[in-house]
Scaffold this motif. Structure first.
Motif, PDB file in Angstrom:
ATOM      1  N   LYS A  64      -8.501  -6.068   5.871  1.00 60.44           N
ATOM      2  CA  LYS A  64      -8.031  -4.802   5.576  1.00 60.44           C
ATOM      3  C   LYS A  64      -8.093  -4.630   3.928  1.00 60.44           C
ATOM      4  CE  LYS A  64      -3.675  -3.135   4.585  1.00 60.44           C
ATOM      5  NZ  LYS A  64      -2.133  -2.845   4.986  1.00 60.44           N
ATOM      6  N   THR A  65      -8.600  -3.271   3.651  1.00 64.28           N
ATOM      7  CA  THR A  65      -8.695  -3.069   2.238  1.00 64.28           C
ATOM      8  C   THR A  65      -7.973  -1.869   2.048  1.00 64.28           C
ATOM      9  OG1 THR A  65     -10.749  -1.806   2.716  1.00 64.28           O
ATOM     10  CG2 THR A  65     -11.018  -3.936   2.182  1.00 64.28           C
ATOM     11  N   THR A  66      -7.846  -1.589   0.724  1.00 63.04           N
ATOM     12  CA  THR A  66      -7.009  -0.323   0.276  1.00 63.04           C
ATOM     13  C   THR A  66      -7.889   0.375  -0.851  1.00 63.04           C
ATOM     14  OG1 THR A  66      -4.892  -1.090   0.681  1.00 63.04           O
ATOM     15  CG2 THR A  66      -4.818   0.784  -0.665  1.00 63.04           C
ATOM     16  N   VAL A  67      -7.911   1.803  -0.556  1.00 62.18           N
ATOM     17  CA  VAL A  67      -8.743   2.593  -1.480  1.00 62.18           C
ATOM     18  C   VAL A  67      -7.665   3.317  -2.111  1.00 62.18           C
ATOM     19  CG1 VAL A  67     -10.437   4.459  -1.940  1.00 62.18           C
ATOM     20  CG2 VAL A  67     -10.737   2.777  -0.137  1.00 62.18           C
ATOM     21  N   LYS A  68      -7.773   3.198  -3.653  1.00 66.35           N
ATOM     22  CA  LYS A  68      -6.749   3.930  -4.411  1.00 66.35           C
ATOM     23  C   LYS A  68      -7.425   5.056  -5.124  1.00 66.35           C
ATOM     24  CE  LYS A  68      -3.792  -0.222  -5.175  1.00 66.35           C
ATOM     25  NZ  LYS A  68      -2.319  -0.297  -5.660  1.00 66.35           N
ATOM     26  N   PHE A  69      -7.135   6.315  -4.982  1.00 72.91           N
ATOM     27  CA  PHE A  69      -7.580   7.377  -5.557  1.00 72.91           C
ATOM     28  C   PHE A  69      -6.858   8.147  -6.605  1.00 72.91           C
ATOM     29  CE2 PHE A  69      -9.186   7.532  -1.292  1.00 72.91           C
ATOM     30  CZ  PHE A  69     -10.474   7.861  -1.285  1.00 72.91           C
ATOM     31  N   SER A  70      -7.482   8.470  -7.536  1.00 74.67           N
ATOM     32  CA  SER A  70      -6.672   9.226  -8.697  1.00 74.67           C
ATOM     33  C   SER A  70      -7.639  10.121  -9.500  1.00 74.67           C
ATOM     34  CB  SER A  70      -6.017   8.566  -9.732  1.00 74.67           C
ATOM     35  OG  SER A  70      -7.035   7.518 -10.382  1.00 74.67           O
TER      36      SER A  70
END
Length: 166
Positions: A64-70
């Motif tokens: 599992k991965t997480t994409v952090k947007f900003s």
């Protein structure tokens, strides 16, 4: 005997090459920004009040991965370069194997016009940043609302109106 050693060495090289190809690391293969949820057409110019959408495609994820947007200011009057827009930080989980992390941000009507950077960073399960991409976007400032004319409420009119038509 010499032939067997050469054959074994050749097989070992082929096996190592095959394993290296099949165990590629997770990566962000693309990052697009647009005006529609599916990002069917890429865009980099927006107006205050519009919604911007992002789609980060994660490939070869063994876990599992997480994409952090900003969204942050790049060249915006009244803002510091790198200043993150309030409410723009969003984390999206992507399952093992990969997939598309989608993002949406309704741009406030009062957002200052200028150049911004939309960032998508991919993190592994341990929270380590493994890949990332950015897209430079331009936002046109919103128009200031027109002043509303002052209205009077006749029901609270305390003036006397004499009507001498009796």
């Amino acid at each position: 005997m010499k032939n067997r050693i050469q054959l074994a060495a050749a097989c070992a090289v082929l096996l190592a090459f095959g394993l290296a190809c099949s165990f590629s690391t997770a990566n962000m293969s693309s990052f697009k920004v647009g005006r529609d949820k599916a990002v069917t057409q890429e865009a980099t110019s927006f107006k205050a009040g519009e919604t911007l959408y992002g789609a980060a495609v994660i490939s070869n994820a063994m876990s599992k991965t997480t994409v952090k947007f900003s969204l942050s200011a790049d060249d915006v009057k009244g803002m510091t370069k790198g200043e993150v827009i309030k409410g723009s930080n969003v984390d999206v989980s992507v399952p093992e194997g990969g997939g598309t992390a989608t993002y949406s941000l309704p741009l406030p009507g009062n957002i200052p016009g200028g150049k911004y950077i939309l960032t998508a960073d991919m993190h592994n399960e341990a929270g380590e940043k493994k890949d990332g991409k950015t897209v430079a976007i331009t936002i046109e400032a919103g128009k200031a609302p027109a002043p509303t004319p002052e209205t009077t409420d006749d029901s609270e009119d305390n003036s006397t109106n004499s009507d001498d038509s009796n």
